[in-house]
Design an enzyme around this catalytic site. Structure first.
Site, PDB file in Angstrom:
ATOM      1  N   LYS A  54      -8.036   2.015   7.227  1.00 52.83           N
ATOM      2  CA  LYS A  54      -6.863   1.569   7.987  1.00 52.83           C
ATOM      3  C   LYS A  54      -7.274   1.160   9.402  1.00 52.83           C
ATOM      4  CE  LYS A  54      -3.884   4.532   5.214  1.00 52.83           C
ATOM      5  NZ  LYS A  54      -3.169   5.813   5.101  1.00 52.83           N
ATOM      6  N   GLN A  98      -2.049  11.329   8.401  1.00 49.52           N
ATOM      7  CA  GLN A  98      -2.598  11.190   7.054  1.00 49.52           C
ATOM      8  C   GLN A  98      -2.283  12.432   6.209  1.00 49.52           C
ATOM      9  OE1 GLN A  98      -4.169   8.375   5.883  1.00 49.52           O
ATOM     10  NE2 GLN A  98      -4.243   9.338   3.866  1.00 49.52           N
ATOM     11  N   ASP A 121       4.731   4.759   8.453  1.00 52.13           N
ATOM     12  CA  ASP A 121       4.545   5.155   7.052  1.00 52.13           C
ATOM     13  C   ASP A 121       5.890   5.289   6.334  1.00 52.13           C
ATOM     14  OD1 ASP A 121       1.983   5.221   6.078  1.00 52.13           O
ATOM     15  OD2 ASP A 121       1.539   7.237   6.822  1.00 52.13           O
TER      16      ASP A 121
END
Ligand code: NAP
Length: 307
Positions: A54, A98, A121
Site C-alpha cells: 500500500k 491494518q 478503509d
C-alpha cells in the site's frame, strides 16, 4: 477452459494511473498532497507485506504516507493516542489501521476512533451502517468490495436483479460486499461457516463471491454454468518449488471452476491489486473532501469510470 478471465492487474494499473493524474491535478489546484497514515501493529508477515504494498502504491501515485509501526504488545491507550494525533493532523487525510490486531486490543474502539472523513478503509461502524441504509451514503466503501464493484462494472457484468451469493460475513469483505450489492439491487445471500449444504446455495448464484479464506472451498460442481466467480481468498500454501517457500491461492479451485463459469478472477492478479488501487482512490477522495469540500457520488450507474 471457458471462463473469461477478469484481469485485476490490468484494471488496477488503469485506476492507479487515473489516481496519479488526479493527485497531480489536486496538487496543482490546492498546493497540497493527499496523505495516508498507516498503522501496523505487531509483526504479522502478511500484514507487513500488505502495508508495504500500500505504501509503495501511494508513493507511485504521489500520495504521501505517514508510517507508524507499533510493537505487538503495545497497550490500547498508546494506540488511541496515536489515532487522536493522526485525526488532528491536517496533512493526514486518510488513516488505515491494518487488521488483524493483536487479540488484547479492542478493535471496535480503535476503528471507531478514526474520524469518518479519514476512514479510508470504510470500517467505522457508521460508514458500514450507512452503506446498508437506503438513502444514506457512506463516506467510504471498504476497498475490497469497492474494487470488486469496479471490476464488475468495467467488465460490463450486470448486478441489479441478479442472484449474488457471498461466502463470508467479515467486516472487511463479506458484510460490506453484501450491503453494496444489496444497494445495487442484487438479490443477496450470505453464507458462513455454519451454512448447511453450501453447494445447494452456491449453485443458485449468478454472481459468486468467495471470501472465506479456505483454499479449495469452491469446486466446479458448486458453480452454475455461466456464473461470474470472484475469488477474494488469499492463503499461503507451502510450496518447496516457490522462491519464498509458499504460493498464494484463493478459495476457488481455479481449473475446475474456470471450465464452468462465465467469468472468473485469478489469484494472484485478481481482486488483490484492485483492493490496493481503491485505497488510493479513497485517499484521494478523502483529501478532496477535506481540502476542497468536494465529494463525488459513489454508486453511479453504468460502466465504471473514475469519478
Ligand atoms: P475472516 O475474517 O476470517 O472471515 C472469513 C469468513 O468466511 C467468515 O465469515 C467465516 O464464517 C466464513 N467461512 C469460513 N469457512 C467457511 C466455509 N467453509 N463456508 C462458508 N463460509 C466460511 O476473513 P476475511 O478477512 O474476510 O478474509 C477472507 C479471505 O479474503 C482471506 O483469505 C483473506 O486473506 C482474503 N482477503 C483478500 C483481500 C484481497 O484484496 N484480495 C482483501 C481482504 C481479505 P464465520 O463468520 O461463521 O466464522
Amino acid at each position: 477452459m471457458t471462463a473469461r478471465i477478469l484481469d485485476g492487474r490490468a484494471m488496477a494499473a488503469r485506476w492507479r494511473d487515473w489516481t496519479k493524474a488526479q493527485v497531480e491535478a489536486f496538487r496543482a489546484r490546492t498546493g497540497r498532497v493527499p496523505g495516508l497514515a498507516t498503522v501496523l501493529i505487531g509483526d504479522h508477515p502478511a500484514s507487513q507485506t500488505y502495508v508495504q504494498a500500500k505504501q509503495n502504491a501511494c508513493a507511485a501515485a504521489g500520495i504521501r504516507t505517514f508510517n507508524h509501526c507499533l510493537p505487538a504488545e503495545v497497550d490500547q491507550e498508546t494506540v488511541m493516542e496515536l489515532l487522536e494525533t493522526l485525526a488532528r493532523n491536517p496533512e493526514v487525510h486518510g488513516i488505515l489501521v491494518q487488521l488483524p490486531l493483536p487479540p488484547h486490543l479492542d478493535e471496535e474502539e480503535i476503528l471507531s476512533a478514526i474520524p469518518l472523513e479519514k476512514d479510508v478503509d470504510g470500517f467505522h461502524p457508521l460508514n458500514l451502517g450507512r452503506l446498508g441504509l437506503k438513502g444514506r451514503d457512506p463516506y467510504f466503501i471498504p476497498c475490497t468490495p469497492l474494487g470488486i464493484l469496479a471490476m464488475l462494472q468495467e467488465a460490463g457484468i450486470p448486478i441489479a436483479g441478479r442472484r449474488a451469493v457471498i461466502l463470508g460475513r467479515s467486516r472487511i469483505v463479506g458484510l460490506p460486499m453484501a450491503l453494496l450489492l444489496l444497494r445495487l439491487d442484487a438479490t443477496v445471500t450470505i453464507c458462513h461457516s455454519r451454512t448447511s449444504d453450501l453447494a445447494a446455495v452456491t449453485r443458485q448464484a449468478d454472481l459468486l463471491i468467495a471470501a472465506a479464506g479456505r483454499p479449495g472451498l469452491v469446486r466446479g460442481e458448486m458453480v452454475r454454468p455461466g456464473a461470474v466467480v470472484i475469488d477474494v481468498g488469499i492463503s499461503r500454501v507451502a510450496d518447496p518449488q516457490a522462491l519464498r517457500g509458499y504460493r498464494l491461492v484463493g478459495d476457488v479451485v481455479f481449473e475446475e471452476v474456470a471450465a464452468v463459469a462465465g467469468a472468473i478472477t485469478p489469484v494472484p492478479g485478481g481482486v488483490g491489486p484492485m483492493t490496493v488501487a481503491m485505497l488510493l482512490v479513497n485517499t484521494l477522495k478523502a483529501a478532496q473532501r477535506q481540502v476542497e469540500g468536494f465529494a463525488s457520488p459513489w454508486l453511479e450507474p453504468g460502466p465504471a469510470r473514475p469519478v
